[in-house]
Design an enzyme around this catalytic site. Structure first.
Site, PDB file in Angstrom:
ATOM      1  N   ARG A 162       0.841  -1.218   0.000  1.00  0.00           N
ATOM      2  CA  ARG A 162       0.000   0.000   0.000  1.00  0.00           C
ATOM      3  C   ARG A 162       0.872   1.263   0.000  1.00  0.00           C
ATOM      4  NH1 ARG A 162      -2.609  -3.918  -0.664  1.00  0.00           N
ATOM      5  NH2 ARG A 162      -4.449  -4.565   0.487  1.00  0.00           N
ATOM      6  N   SER A 235     -10.683  -0.040   3.815  1.00  0.00           N
ATOM      7  CA  SER A 235      -9.842  -0.279   5.001  1.00  0.00           C
ATOM      8  C   SER A 235      -9.249   1.043   5.450  1.00  0.00           C
ATOM      9  CB  SER A 235      -8.703  -1.232   4.663  1.00  0.00           C
ATOM     10  OG  SER A 235      -9.222  -2.430   4.157  1.00  0.00           O
ATOM     11  N   GLU A 331      -4.292   4.002   6.449  1.00  0.00           N
ATOM     12  CA  GLU A 331      -4.104   3.820   5.002  1.00  0.00           C
ATOM     13  C   GLU A 331      -4.760   4.978   4.245  1.00  0.00           C
ATOM     14  OE1 GLU A 331      -4.908  -0.130   3.255  1.00  0.00           O
ATOM     15  OE2 GLU A 331      -6.104   0.904   1.742  1.00  0.00           O
TER      16      GLU A 331
HETATM   17  P1  FAD Z   1      -8.861   9.245  -4.423  1.00  0.00           P
HETATM   18  O1  FAD Z   1      -9.508   8.891  -3.130  1.00  0.00           O
HETATM   19  O2  FAD Z   1      -9.517  10.256  -5.273  1.00  0.00           O
HETATM   20  O3  FAD Z   1      -7.376   9.713  -4.109  1.00  0.00           O
HETATM   21  C1  FAD Z   1      -6.570   8.943  -3.244  1.00  0.00           C
HETATM   22  C2  FAD Z   1      -5.185   9.613  -3.131  1.00  0.00           C
HETATM   23  O4  FAD Z   1      -4.534   9.538  -4.396  1.00  0.00           O
HETATM   24  C3  FAD Z   1      -5.283  11.090  -2.794  1.00  0.00           C
HETATM   25  O5  FAD Z   1      -4.151  11.408  -2.013  1.00  0.00           O
HETATM   26  C4  FAD Z   1      -5.203  11.779  -4.153  1.00  0.00           C
HETATM   27  O6  FAD Z   1      -4.678  13.085  -4.068  1.00  0.00           O
HETATM   28  C5  FAD Z   1      -4.288  10.851  -4.930  1.00  0.00           C
HETATM   29  N1  FAD Z   1      -4.599  10.788  -6.359  1.00  0.00           N
HETATM   30  C6  FAD Z   1      -5.764  10.394  -6.925  1.00  0.00           C
HETATM   31  N2  FAD Z   1      -5.647  10.423  -8.270  1.00  0.00           N
HETATM   32  C7  FAD Z   1      -4.390  10.836  -8.551  1.00  0.00           C
HETATM   33  C8  FAD Z   1      -3.658  11.083  -9.760  1.00  0.00           C
HETATM   34  N3  FAD Z   1      -4.202  10.890 -10.967  1.00  0.00           N
HETATM   35  N4  FAD Z   1      -2.377  11.526  -9.663  1.00  0.00           N
HETATM   36  C9  FAD Z   1      -1.804  11.737  -8.455  1.00  0.00           C
HETATM   37  N5  FAD Z   1      -2.444  11.530  -7.270  1.00  0.00           N
HETATM   38  C10 FAD Z   1      -3.723  11.071  -7.334  1.00  0.00           C
HETATM   39  N6  FAD Z   1      -7.850  -0.168  -1.873  1.00  0.00           N
HETATM   40  C11 FAD Z   1      -7.064  -1.247  -2.097  1.00  0.00           C
HETATM   41  O7  FAD Z   1      -5.838  -1.113  -2.267  1.00  0.00           O
HETATM   42  N7  FAD Z   1      -7.591  -2.505  -2.123  1.00  0.00           N
HETATM   43  C12 FAD Z   1      -8.897  -2.732  -1.929  1.00  0.00           C
HETATM   44  O8  FAD Z   1      -9.328  -3.885  -1.976  1.00  0.00           O
HETATM   45  C13 FAD Z   1      -9.761  -1.619  -1.683  1.00  0.00           C
HETATM   46  N8  FAD Z   1     -11.079  -1.796  -1.445  1.00  0.00           N
HETATM   47  C14 FAD Z   1     -11.874  -0.719  -1.188  1.00  0.00           C
HETATM   48  C15 FAD Z   1     -13.236  -0.939  -0.921  1.00  0.00           C
HETATM   49  C16 FAD Z   1     -14.063   0.135  -0.650  1.00  0.00           C
HETATM   50  C17 FAD Z   1     -15.524  -0.103  -0.367  1.00  0.00           C
HETATM   51  C18 FAD Z   1     -13.539   1.458  -0.647  1.00  0.00           C
HETATM   52  C19 FAD Z   1     -14.439   2.638  -0.413  1.00  0.00           C
HETATM   53  C20 FAD Z   1     -12.201   1.676  -0.901  1.00  0.00           C
HETATM   54  C21 FAD Z   1     -11.339   0.589  -1.151  1.00  0.00           C
HETATM   55  N9  FAD Z   1      -9.973   0.761  -1.410  1.00  0.00           N
HETATM   56  C22 FAD Z   1      -9.172  -0.326  -1.663  1.00  0.00           C
HETATM   57  C23 FAD Z   1      -9.379   2.104  -1.380  1.00  0.00           C
HETATM   58  C24 FAD Z   1      -9.510   2.875  -2.729  1.00  0.00           C
HETATM   59  O9  FAD Z   1     -10.564   2.387  -3.494  1.00  0.00           O
HETATM   60  C25 FAD Z   1      -8.232   2.796  -3.554  1.00  0.00           C
HETATM   61  O10 FAD Z   1      -7.138   3.305  -2.830  1.00  0.00           O
HETATM   62  C26 FAD Z   1      -8.348   3.558  -4.880  1.00  0.00           C
HETATM   63  O11 FAD Z   1      -7.192   3.376  -5.668  1.00  0.00           O
HETATM   64  C27 FAD Z   1      -8.574   5.049  -4.681  1.00  0.00           C
HETATM   65  O12 FAD Z   1      -8.906   5.607  -5.935  1.00  0.00           O
HETATM   66  P2  FAD Z   1      -9.598   7.020  -6.060  1.00  0.00           P
HETATM   67  O13 FAD Z   1      -9.578   7.393  -7.501  1.00  0.00           O
HETATM   68  O14 FAD Z   1     -10.913   7.011  -5.404  1.00  0.00           O
HETATM   69  O15 FAD Z   1      -8.557   7.919  -5.247  1.00  0.00           O
HETATM   70  P1  NAP Z   2      -9.478 -11.437   4.609  1.00  0.00           P
HETATM   71  O1  NAP Z   2      -9.528 -12.284   3.404  1.00  0.00           O
HETATM   72  O2  NAP Z   2     -10.479 -11.631   5.707  1.00  0.00           O
HETATM   73  O3  NAP Z   2      -8.020 -11.542   5.245  1.00  0.00           O
HETATM   74  C1  NAP Z   2      -7.661 -10.747   6.378  1.00  0.00           C
HETATM   75  C2  NAP Z   2      -6.276 -10.203   6.150  1.00  0.00           C
HETATM   76  O4  NAP Z   2      -5.351 -11.274   6.190  1.00  0.00           O
HETATM   77  C3  NAP Z   2      -6.188  -9.570   4.805  1.00  0.00           C
HETATM   78  O5  NAP Z   2      -6.161  -8.206   4.997  1.00  0.00           O
HETATM   79  C4  NAP Z   2      -4.966 -10.158   4.133  1.00  0.00           C
HETATM   80  O6  NAP Z   2      -3.927  -9.210   3.970  1.00  0.00           O
HETATM   81  C5  NAP Z   2      -4.480 -11.244   5.082  1.00  0.00           C
HETATM   82  N1  NAP Z   2      -4.537 -12.549   4.384  1.00  0.00           N
HETATM   83  C6  NAP Z   2      -5.596 -13.393   4.283  1.00  0.00           C
HETATM   84  N2  NAP Z   2      -5.261 -14.506   3.596  1.00  0.00           N
HETATM   85  C7  NAP Z   2      -3.958 -14.365   3.251  1.00  0.00           C
HETATM   86  C8  NAP Z   2      -3.039 -15.153   2.517  1.00  0.00           C
HETATM   87  N3  NAP Z   2      -3.380 -16.363   2.017  1.00  0.00           N
HETATM   88  N4  NAP Z   2      -1.777 -14.676   2.351  1.00  0.00           N
HETATM   89  C9  NAP Z   2      -1.413 -13.470   2.839  1.00  0.00           C
HETATM   90  N5  NAP Z   2      -2.248 -12.670   3.534  1.00  0.00           N
HETATM   91  C10 NAP Z   2      -3.500 -13.102   3.742  1.00  0.00           C
HETATM   92  O7  NAP Z   2      -9.504  -9.882   4.195  1.00  0.00           O
HETATM   93  P2  NAP Z   2     -10.698  -8.940   3.785  1.00  0.00           P
HETATM   94  O8  NAP Z   2     -10.743  -7.831   4.743  1.00  0.00           O
HETATM   95  O9  NAP Z   2     -11.923  -9.737   3.487  1.00  0.00           O
HETATM   96  O10 NAP Z   2     -10.148  -8.342   2.416  1.00  0.00           O
HETATM   97  C11 NAP Z   2      -9.907  -9.187   1.317  1.00  0.00           C
HETATM   98  C12 NAP Z   2      -8.866  -8.564   0.401  1.00  0.00           C
HETATM   99  O11 NAP Z   2      -9.336  -7.323  -0.121  1.00  0.00           O
HETATM  100  C13 NAP Z   2      -7.555  -8.253   1.121  1.00  0.00           C
HETATM  101  O12 NAP Z   2      -6.495  -8.494   0.252  1.00  0.00           O
HETATM  102  C14 NAP Z   2      -7.657  -6.791   1.444  1.00  0.00           C
HETATM  103  O13 NAP Z   2      -6.396  -6.144   1.493  1.00  0.00           O
HETATM  104  C15 NAP Z   2      -8.504  -6.259   0.286  1.00  0.00           C
HETATM  105  N6  NAP Z   2      -9.310  -5.117   0.718  1.00  0.00           N
HETATM  106  C16 NAP Z   2      -8.700  -3.921   0.819  1.00  0.00           C
HETATM  107  C17 NAP Z   2      -9.433  -2.813   1.186  1.00  0.00           C
HETATM  108  C18 NAP Z   2      -8.775  -1.452   1.254  1.00  0.00           C
HETATM  109  O14 NAP Z   2      -9.468  -0.460   1.353  1.00  0.00           O
HETATM  110  N7  NAP Z   2      -7.476  -1.386   1.181  1.00  0.00           N
HETATM  111  C19 NAP Z   2     -10.779  -2.912   1.477  1.00  0.00           C
HETATM  112  C20 NAP Z   2     -11.346  -4.165   1.392  1.00  0.00           C
HETATM  113  C21 NAP Z   2     -10.619  -5.273   1.004  1.00  0.00           C
HETATM  114  P3  NAP Z   2      -3.832  -8.194   2.709  1.00  0.00           P
HETATM  115  O15 NAP Z   2      -4.674  -7.039   3.073  1.00  0.00           O
HETATM  116  O16 NAP Z   2      -2.389  -7.871   2.686  1.00  0.00           O
HETATM  117  O17 NAP Z   2      -4.280  -8.905   1.482  1.00  0.00           O
END
Ligand code: FAD
Ligand code: NAP
Length: 335
Positions: A162, A235, A331
């Site tokens: 991340r 998250s 995050e």
């Molecule tokens: P924004 O929220 O608009 O911006 C995020 C940041 O990036 C800000 O600092 C902004 O200034 C910067 N930014 C945006 N666009 C640009 C650009 N073109 N150039 C430079 N900087 C920029 N994230 C994960 O990694 N994995 C997941 O599984 C995941 N699941 C999610 C589930 C839900 C329900 C929600 C609400 C969010 C989730 N996220 C997840 C977080 C989010 O969706 C991601 O981080 C996504 O990439 C953000 O995109 P955005 O366009 O909405 O960014």
């Molecule tokens: P999950 O499957 O319940 O697992 C819990 C956590 O354990 C996860 O965050 C994942 O880390 C880790 N994990 C589980 N199985 C693993 C494996 N086999 N090897 C290594 N790490 C493992 O998680 P969840 O909350 O339902 O989310 C599912 C996936 O979607 C995850 O990868 C999570 O990161 C992603 N997610 C991200 C966001 C966001 O906003 N960033 C929101 C929703 C879901 P990792 O997070 O490193 O994968």
């Protein structure tokens, strides 16, 4: 360009905040013009894609640019791979669906992540064992200081968990305009190790990228709150990677604590487990709190203030630290 424009529709937390100036940017020329003009205001700049990874704690006294650069272009194609150049403003999930419909593999585990293609490299989005870095060949980004488009290779972006160059040395210096991808043509190597995917596709020899995508969508819809229904930014905290010795110590007290060894010798602990065990899952204070099915997600039940949510996140960090000795890191980007 709008002045004192409401941002509620542009952040998935659904928070009320006004932007001093708000501009939609549809190509590199418009971006350059906006960057030059915004300099004359003396205000900072904030670019947004889908607003799904940001917490607005106050009005945004800044020039806000909404990145809407479109286009998915095939740059090169061989028997095994396809190279794409994709506009930063493309919707991420629509892009994933397009790839699957074309038979291009690599992004299926990242289905249903909200936001834009341009934001994907910022925090190296990841889910179910796949990260943007696994498919990203490079990035084109506009540099404010020079007014030029800079071409980065993926290795120059120092992608981490991340994390990327754009969250550190490159912060507030660049706007991602295009992302380059290298995707696979069949036969595809599938990533199905995560327990939830295994449960839906147990030893399914017929599984393909479409089946993996469908499974991911089904899991996400069952576990994660839909921002259209309840405001959230996914998250809120990163999963901490802790020293193996600390993990072993915690295991003595909580034998059921999960842990995933990482390549550097540490152990990744699900932050959701720590937050839940600390008693915060489902916590509610008026119109904000912690989601009752996913402890990693802070929510706006309607009309909450971003500063209340930010304060709650700090209380959770302090409590988890006191109970487990583990320091959580946010995050979500806080403004
Ligand atoms: P924004 O929220 O608009 O911006 C995020 C940041 O990036 C800000 O600092 C902004 O200034 C910067 N930014 C945006 N666009 C640009 C650009 N073109 N150039 C430079 N900087 C920029 N994230 C994960 O990694 N994995 C997941 O599984 C995941 N699941 C999610 C589930 C839900 C329900 C929600 C609400 C969010 C989730 N996220 C997840 C977080 C989010 O969706 C991601 O981080 C996504 O990439 C953000 O995109 P955005 O366009 O909405 O960014
Ligand atoms: P999950 O499957 O319940 O697992 C819990 C956590 O354990 C996860 O965050 C994942 O880390 C880790 N994990 C589980 N199985 C693993 C494996 N086999 N090897 C290594 N790490 C493992 O998680 P969840 O909350 O339902 O989310 C599912 C996936 O979607 C995850 O990868 C999570 O990161 C992603 N997610 C991200 C966001 C966001 O906003 N960033 C929101 C929703 C879901 P990792 O997070 O490193 O994968």
């Amino acid at each position: 360009m709008l002045e004192n424009a409401p941002l509620r529709a542009y952040n998935t937390f659904g928070l009320e905040a006004n932007a001093r100036f708000l501009t939609e940017i549809s190509d590199e020329t418009a971006l350059h013009a906006w960057a030059q003009w915004s300099q004359t205001t003396g205000l900072p700049r904030l670019v947004l894609g889908g607003g799904s990874n940001i917490l607005l704690t106050r009005d945004v006294e800044a020039c806000v640019g909404l990145i809407r650069i479109a286009g998915i272009a095939v740059m090169d194609e061989t028997d095994t791979h396809v190279s794409l150049r994709v506009g930063a403003g493309e919707n991420w999930h629509n892009f994933v669906m397009h790839c699957i419909s074309m038979g291009w593999g690599g992004v299926e585990n990242l289905s249903l992540i909200p936001g834009t293609v341009g934001a994907a490299p910022i925090q190296n989005i990841g889910a179910y064992g796949v990260e943007l870095k696994d498919v990203c060949a490079g990035v084109e980004a506009y540099e404010y200081e020079t007014g030029e488009i800079v071409h980065f290779t993926a290795s120059e972006l120092h992608f981490g968990y991340r994390d990327s160059f754009f969250k550190r040395e490159g912060k507030d210096r660049f706007v991602v305009t295009r992302v380059l991808f290298r995707l696979n043509k069949p036969p595809h190597a599938l990533h199905t190790a995560y327990g939830d995917i295994q449960a839906l596709l147990p030893n399914d020899k017929a599984a393909d990228i479409e089946a993996v995508s469908r499974a991911v969508i089904q899991i996400r819809q069952s576990k994660l709150p839909d921002p259209a229904v309840i405001g959230n930014s996914g998250s809120f905290f990163k999963n901490p990677v802790i020293p193996a010795a600390l993990h072993a110590g915690l295991k003595a007290n909580w034998p059921e604590i999960p842990g995933y060894p990482d390549a550097a010798g540490g152990v990744k602990v699900p932050a959701a487990w720590l937050i839940e065990r600390a008693g915060w899952k489902g916590y509610r204070e008026g119109n904000f709190g912690v989601h009752d099915r996913q402890a990693l997600v802070l929510v706006n039940h309607g009309g909450a203030s971003g500063s209340d949510i930010a304060a709650l996140s700090l209380r959770i960090i302090a409590d988890v630290k006191a109970k487990f000795g583990v320091e959580l890191e946010r995050e979500v980007n806080v403004w």
